[in-house]
Motif scaffolding. Structure first.
Motif, PDB file in Angstrom:
ATOM      1  N   ARG A  67       0.811  -1.210   0.000  1.00  0.00           N
ATOM      2  CA  ARG A  67       0.000   0.000   0.000  1.00  0.00           C
ATOM      3  C   ARG A  67       0.849   1.268   0.000  1.00  0.00           C
ATOM      4  O   ARG A  67       0.487   2.265  -0.639  1.00  0.00           O
ATOM      5  N   THR A  70       1.657   2.239  -3.646  1.00  0.00           N
ATOM      6  CA  THR A  70       0.623   2.272  -4.685  1.00  0.00           C
ATOM      7  C   THR A  70       0.484   3.626  -5.373  1.00  0.00           C
ATOM      8  O   THR A  70      -0.101   3.714  -6.455  1.00  0.00           O
ATOM      9  N   ARG A  71       1.020   4.680  -4.747  1.00  0.00           N
ATOM     10  CA  ARG A  71       0.947   5.994  -5.402  1.00  0.00           C
ATOM     11  C   ARG A  71       1.930   6.097  -6.569  1.00  0.00           C
ATOM     12  O   ARG A  71       1.888   7.065  -7.332  1.00  0.00           O
ATOM     13  N   GLY A  73       2.236   4.609  -9.553  1.00  0.00           N
ATOM     14  CA  GLY A  73       1.840   3.963 -10.818  1.00  0.00           C
ATOM     15  C   GLY A  73       0.933   2.769 -10.678  1.00  0.00           C
ATOM     16  O   GLY A  73       0.784   2.004 -11.637  1.00  0.00           O
ATOM     17  N   ALA A  74       0.281   2.575  -9.512  1.00  0.00           N
ATOM     18  CA  ALA A  74      -0.599   1.405  -9.351  1.00  0.00           C
ATOM     19  C   ALA A  74      -1.785   1.447 -10.311  1.00  0.00           C
ATOM     20  O   ALA A  74      -2.371   0.412 -10.628  1.00  0.00           O
ATOM     21  N   GLU A  75      -2.151   2.650 -10.809  1.00  0.00           N
ATOM     22  CA  GLU A  75      -3.289   2.758 -11.725  1.00  0.00           C
ATOM     23  C   GLU A  75      -3.025   2.064 -13.065  1.00  0.00           C
ATOM     24  O   GLU A  75      -3.952   1.791 -13.831  1.00  0.00           O
ATOM     25  N   PHE A  76      -1.756   1.755 -13.365  1.00  0.00           N
ATOM     26  CA  PHE A  76      -1.426   1.068 -14.609  1.00  0.00           C
ATOM     27  C   PHE A  76      -1.610  -0.446 -14.512  1.00  0.00           C
ATOM     28  O   PHE A  76      -1.472  -1.151 -15.507  1.00  0.00           O
ATOM     29  N   LYS A  78      -3.528  -3.325 -14.760  1.00  0.00           N
ATOM     30  CA  LYS A  78      -4.795  -3.809 -15.303  1.00  0.00           C
ATOM     31  C   LYS A  78      -4.542  -5.083 -16.092  1.00  0.00           C
ATOM     32  O   LYS A  78      -3.473  -5.268 -16.676  1.00  0.00           O
ATOM     33  N   LYS A  81      -2.390  -5.579 -19.525  1.00  0.00           N
ATOM     34  CA  LYS A  81      -1.503  -4.457 -19.809  1.00  0.00           C
ATOM     35  C   LYS A  81      -0.034  -4.897 -19.741  1.00  0.00           C
ATOM     36  O   LYS A  81       0.353  -5.692 -18.900  1.00  0.00           O
TER      37      LYS A  81
END
Length: 454
Positions: A67, A70-71, A73-76, A78, A81
């Motif tokens: 945790r 996670t700031r 690049g965790a949004e990548f 998927k 991908k």
């Protein structure tokens, strides 16, 4: 039989020693590394940690992003991908496995499977295979349904329960068991579609499977499955995955259901709703018929005054009476049929309820097992997290231990195993023990200098 003895000069490791050796050398060899691959098996935990697999055509490796990272690049992260992660290698000794602790994620583009999916989709779309104009019509009241799916799991049970709840009797469901995942799945699904079309015993086909990653659902994107659906003479409903999952089978099928349960609702109409519609239609027809008869009676009133029409009026009134009697008989017959059907539905519903309860108990058992597996997985992750924290605390404690302090250049002076820490404790001409970081020395006091005076 004599056992062969190991040569004395060979080192024999225990499992713990060997694993510890591997851990030390691997982690020291790769303190920071960059790895590129495709994301799969993505799992976001309630703790905020993210677990996933990074793979390419030849291998895969487990990864975790805690945790606190996670700031970065965790949004990548998927499914499908292609990414590059920055992190460090960690060996988990209790399992003898290793994984990457990701500290940053960089996007490298869409994964190979996703790109292949889009390529195939565009090809079939250009051929016109997805056009609504060529979709086949479904029978309003099917008598036999073929379902292609795995014989185990919740999919077939959910579908069966929905269909039988909506249409308790007079409907047959034929299961064609196949594998829905793996290298042999596509061939088995295609063969099942062709077999059903050749037998010509069922009215329609349902292809169903639960949710999963793009790899899990890939069999339904294979050319042989897509073409078998397109060339099928029977209408096909595709119920693959969850509402957010899409496969090429969904696009080429005559109908798509977001889940297997929804497929059951699309296949058959609710018998209770149908009975209500029939009853309402009969009442409307009855009102219309009586209204029309009353209107015709009014039209015949002027003719009653004429003696020439008495005979015809008598005949008409006789027919009216016959119609009244027939109407009463028809009402009695319809009421009798409706009461009989209600009784049948009530009896069948009790049997369906018992089956549904048995199915629910089995489903709950499977769900509990799944929850246990998830709990074990989370417990392992928690243990790994705590072990890493303990390593950090251990390093800090070692830095403040007596040995650590001595390594910083400090010494320990003692006499008769008692520490000497004041100048007044020293006596000229006596010997004392001096402890260094790598050994002890014996010293003789020749004089003293006070810290305040020279």
């Amino acid at each position: 039989m004599l056992l062969k003895k190991y040569p004395k000069e060979k080192k024999i490791f225990s499992v713990s020693e060997l694993t510890s050796f591997i851990k030390i050398h691997l982690e020291s060899k790769f303190p920071t590394l960059y790895v590129e691959g495709e994301v799969s098996n993505l799992s976001l935990q309630s703790s905020g940690h993210i677990y996933f697999t990074l793979k390419d055509g030849g291998a895969s490796i487990s990864c975790v992003m805690f945790r606190s990272s996670t700031r970065n690049g965790a949004e990548f992260l998927k499914h499908g991908k292609k990414i590059c992660i920055v992190g460090s290698l960690r060996v988990y000794e209790p399992r003898g496995s290793y994984q990457i602790i990701a500290s940053r994620v960089e996007l490298k583009g869409q994964g190979d499977l996703f790109s292949e999916f889009e390529k195939r989709k565009a090809d079939y779309e250009n051929r016109g295979w997805f056009d609504s104009a060529i979709k086949k019509e479904f029978p309003l009241f099917p008598k036999k349904i073929a379902i292609i799916t795995s014989p185990t799991g919740a999919v077939i049970k959910d579908f069966y329960n929905v269909v039988k709840r909506r249409q308790p009797n007079g409907l047959l469901i034929h299961l064609y068991p196949v594998r829905v995942q793996g290298s042999e799945a596509a061939k088995e699904i295609k063969n099942a579609i062709e077999l059903i079309n050749n037998k010509k015993e069922e009215d329609l086909i349902v292809i169903a499977r639960g949710g999963g990653s793009i790899e899990d659902l890939w069999a339904f994107n294979e050319k042989e499955v897509v073409e078998a659906i397109f060339y099928s003479d029977l209408p096909i409903i595709s119920a693959i995955g969850h509402e957010t999952d899409f496969t090429l089978s969904d696009f080429v099928a005559d109908k798509r259901a977001s889940t297997p349960s929804v497929a059951g609702e699309l296949v058959v109409s609710d018998s209770k709703v149908l009975l209500e519609k029939v009853s309402n239609s009969f009442k409307s027809l009855e009102r219309l018929m009586f209204s029309n008869l009353e209107y015709k009676k009014l039209q015949l009133v002027p003719f009653k005054k004429s003696k020439l029409t008495d005979f015809f009026i008598q005949q008409i009134e006789k027919q009216f009476m016959n119609l009244d009697y027939l109407n009463k008989d028809l009402n009695f017959l319809i009421k009798q049929i409706v009461d009989e059907k209600k009784s049948q539905i009530k009896n069948i519903n009790m049997v369906s309820l018992h089956r549904q309860m048995s199915s629910t108990i089995k489903s709950q058992k499977a769900l509990i097992g799944e929850y246990l597996n998830q709990s074990f997985f989370k417990m392992d992750a928690l243990i790994l997290d705590k072990q890493q924290n303990l390593e950090i605390i251990k390093e800090r404690l070692m830095a403040h231990s007596p040995e650590g302090i001595l390594k910083k250049g400090y010494t320990l002076l003692s006499k008769n195993n008692e520490c000497v820490y004041l100048i007044n404790q020293l006596k000229v001409g006596e010997e004392y023990d001096l402890q260094l970081c790598d050994g002890k020395a014996n010293i003789l006091i020749k004089g003293k200098l006070n810290g305040k005076k020279k």
